[in-house]
Scaffold this motif. Structure first.
Motif, mmCIF file in Angstrom:
data_model
loop_
_atom_site.group_PDB
_atom_site.id
_atom_site.type_symbol
_atom_site.label_atom_id
_atom_site.label_comp_id
_atom_site.label_asym_id
_atom_site.label_seq_id
_atom_site.Cartn_x
_atom_site.Cartn_y
_atom_site.Cartn_z
ATOM 1 N N LEU A 135 9.611 -15.930 7.279
ATOM 2 C CA LEU A 135 8.290 -16.220 7.831
ATOM 3 C C LEU A 135 7.161 -15.799 6.895
ATOM 4 N N TRP A 136 7.203 -14.533 6.444
ATOM 5 C CA TRP A 136 6.061 -14.079 5.639
ATOM 6 C C TRP A 136 6.018 -14.750 4.276
ATOM 7 N N SER A 137 7.190 -15.080 3.720
ATOM 8 C CA SER A 137 7.202 -15.784 2.435
ATOM 9 C C SER A 137 6.652 -17.198 2.594
ATOM 10 N N GLY A 138 7.014 -17.848 3.708
ATOM 11 C CA GLY A 138 6.506 -19.191 3.958
ATOM 12 C C GLY A 138 4.999 -19.220 4.127
ATOM 13 N N GLY A 174 5.013 -11.969 10.052
ATOM 14 C CA GLY A 174 6.342 -11.922 9.453
ATOM 15 C C GLY A 174 6.698 -10.543 8.934
ATOM 16 N N GLU A 175 5.773 -9.899 8.241
ATOM 17 C CA GLU A 175 6.072 -8.607 7.620
ATOM 18 C C GLU A 175 6.307 -7.505 8.642
ATOM 19 N N ALA A 176 5.892 -7.732 9.883
ATOM 20 C CA ALA A 176 6.120 -6.734 10.936
ATOM 21 C C ALA A 176 7.605 -6.468 11.145
ATOM 22 N N GLY A 177 8.440 -7.425 10.813
ATOM 23 C CA GLY A 177 9.879 -7.268 11.019
ATOM 24 C C GLY A 177 10.623 -6.750 9.814
ATOM 25 N N GLY A 220 10.978 -15.637 -1.885
ATOM 26 C CA GLY A 220 11.308 -14.769 -0.764
ATOM 27 C C GLY A 220 12.244 -15.443 0.233
ATOM 28 N N ILE A 221 12.128 -16.744 0.379
ATOM 29 C CA ILE A 221 13.003 -17.483 1.290
ATOM 30 C C ILE A 221 14.442 -17.452 0.779
#
Length: 441
Positions: A98-101, A125-128, A190-191
């Motif tokens: 998510l965060w990379s996208g 995204g980074e929360a996880g 990142g993906i």
């Protein structure tokens, strides 16, 4: 007779090889590096985004700080709840995707609002990332080695920042100022890393205590465990100490390129980015690693070390930072800034170790999420945002360069608070550690 499992048995003794344990630590550290690449990149590209989209310092401050931090912080709590119950590996892999996208999507932004939405998405995204990672590491490493392991994990911060600087220097060389290409280049890999994590890292068994029927009946609930945790002075002291220190560090990391571009006309931006990448990958990284290593060694003899070490290091680094904003020589200023980075890295391993060591086993991921909640609301949300707001407010009277310099000087205040809180915490830590051991942690 009921069997009792003593928490902290090395993973190798519980069926997990040392090499595999270290591999998992390496992969999680790499994930954390991508976490910081994606949050840091907007600060590095700030001068180019400002020019392209016509933004002022206050707007940039919101993008660098609170827009990212708000949902990043809020989502951390429910995600940590899931991480204490479900597959942490899956949660990290989905979050990284998510965060990379969203980072890659930032390069498509045509205006301020679109970029703000993308930043919010990166934060969600980074929360996880960190809470489940900390929980996995704590299940793989005994508490005597936990500060060192979490310090290695924390190397994802300087290495991630280093890679962000290097990627920016590579794509911006020659004065093309293609900030959008940089966003694509750091987001898409990142993906791929998420896939590597998913297919090569297994969900570890959680460290548990085998209790008798009577003991099991009296086992505290998650709610009761959290109440116990939040009554621990050391937990709060380490959380606030790292928060005030990181308030300054986040502000500097997202505004320092803007400052140097304004204060030193005609500088070679590519050269500056490479130098800052090297500093983060060496001085900052060494400070982070030494912080965990020294704290574990010193902590064997004196538990106060986990709080005293960060205080002593900042007492050295903060004056260097103040002087760096006064000198007229670019590279002397950069060198003094490097000293701050080296010393300020020391609080990461000890602080994160305390968040885990003092937490009941059934709320470890939640402890880290609450820790990050305090840290990120104060530091990540406040540091870059308030620095930008103050700078913009001072622009009419001081001009853009002096306004930003003055707003950065004010960061001495949160750094002083950090030192004071760490010193106070050193007076509480021995008692709180003993209480945690008495609870069987």
């Amino acid at each position: 007779m009921a069997q009792t499992h003593v928490e902290g048995i090395p993973a190798s003794e519980a069926g997990t090889s040392r090499s595999y344990r270290n591999y998992v630590l390496f992969v999680l550290t790499l994930v954390y590096a991508f976490n910081f690449i994606d949050r840091q990149i907007i600060g590095i590209l700030s001068p180019f985004i400002k020019a392209d989209l016509g933004l002022d310092d206050a707007q940039l401050g919101w993008l660098k700080g609170i827009y990212f931090a708000l949902l990043y912080t809020v989502m951390g709590i429910p995600i940590a709840w899931l991480a204490d119950r479900y597959s942490r590996v899956n949660i990290i892999a989905i979050s990284l995707t998510l965060w990379s996208g969203f980072t890659a999507a930032s390069g498509l932004a045509a205006n301020y609002m679109q970029l703000a939405i993308a930043r919010i998405g990166v934060g969600i995204g980074e929360a996880g990332g960190s809470p489940p990672s900390h929980s996995i590491i704590s299940d793989l490493f005994p508490k005597e080695k936990r500060a060192g392991a979490l310090a290695v994990y924390s190397l994802g911060i300087p290495f991630g920042v280093m890679l962000a600087f290097f990627a920016s220097a590579f794509f911006l060389q020659g004065g093309s100022a293609d900030w959008r290409t940089v966003m694509y280049s750091v987001g898409i890999p990142g993906i791929l890393l998420a896939l590597l994590l998913k297919f090569t890292v297994k969900e570890p068994k959680r460290t548990v205590t085998v209790l008798s029927d009577a003991e099991q009946a009296n086992k505290p609930s998650v709610k009761a465990s959290l109440k116990t945790l939040l009554k621990v002075p050391t937990w709060w002291g380490m959380a606030l100490g790292i928060s005030f220190g990181s308030f300054g560090n986040y502000a500097i990391s997202t505004w320092i390129i803007d400052y140097y571009v304004r204060a030193f006309a005609g500088l070679d931006i590519t050269q500056l980015l490479i130098v800052f990448g090297i500093i983060n990958g060496t001085a900052y990284a060494l400070g982070v690693w030494l912080g965990g290593y020294i704290a574990d060694r010193w902590g064997k003899h004196n538990k106060k070390a986990y709080a005293l070490l960060p205080a002593i290091a900042l007492i050295i680094g903060v004056p260097a930072f103040y002087v760096s904003l006064q000198v007229q020589d670019l590279w002397l200023s950069v060198g003094l800034m490097a000293l701050l980075l080296f010393t300020s890295g020391s609080y990461l391993g000890p602080s994160f170790a305390m968040a885990q060591t003092l937490a009941p086993i059934n709320v470890r991921a939640m402890s880290t999420a609450l820790f990050f909640f305090v840290l990120n609301i104060i530091a990540l949300g406040g540091g870059p945002t308030l620095t930008g707001i103050i700078s913009q407010a001072l622009v009419p009277s001081l001009g853009e360069t002096e306004a930003l310099r003055q707003s950065l000087i004010y960061l001495v205040i949160p750094y002083a608070l950090s030192i004071a809180v760490f010193l106070w915490t050193s007076t509480k830590i021995v008692k709180d550690w003993e209480m945690a051991e008495a609870r069987g942690l």
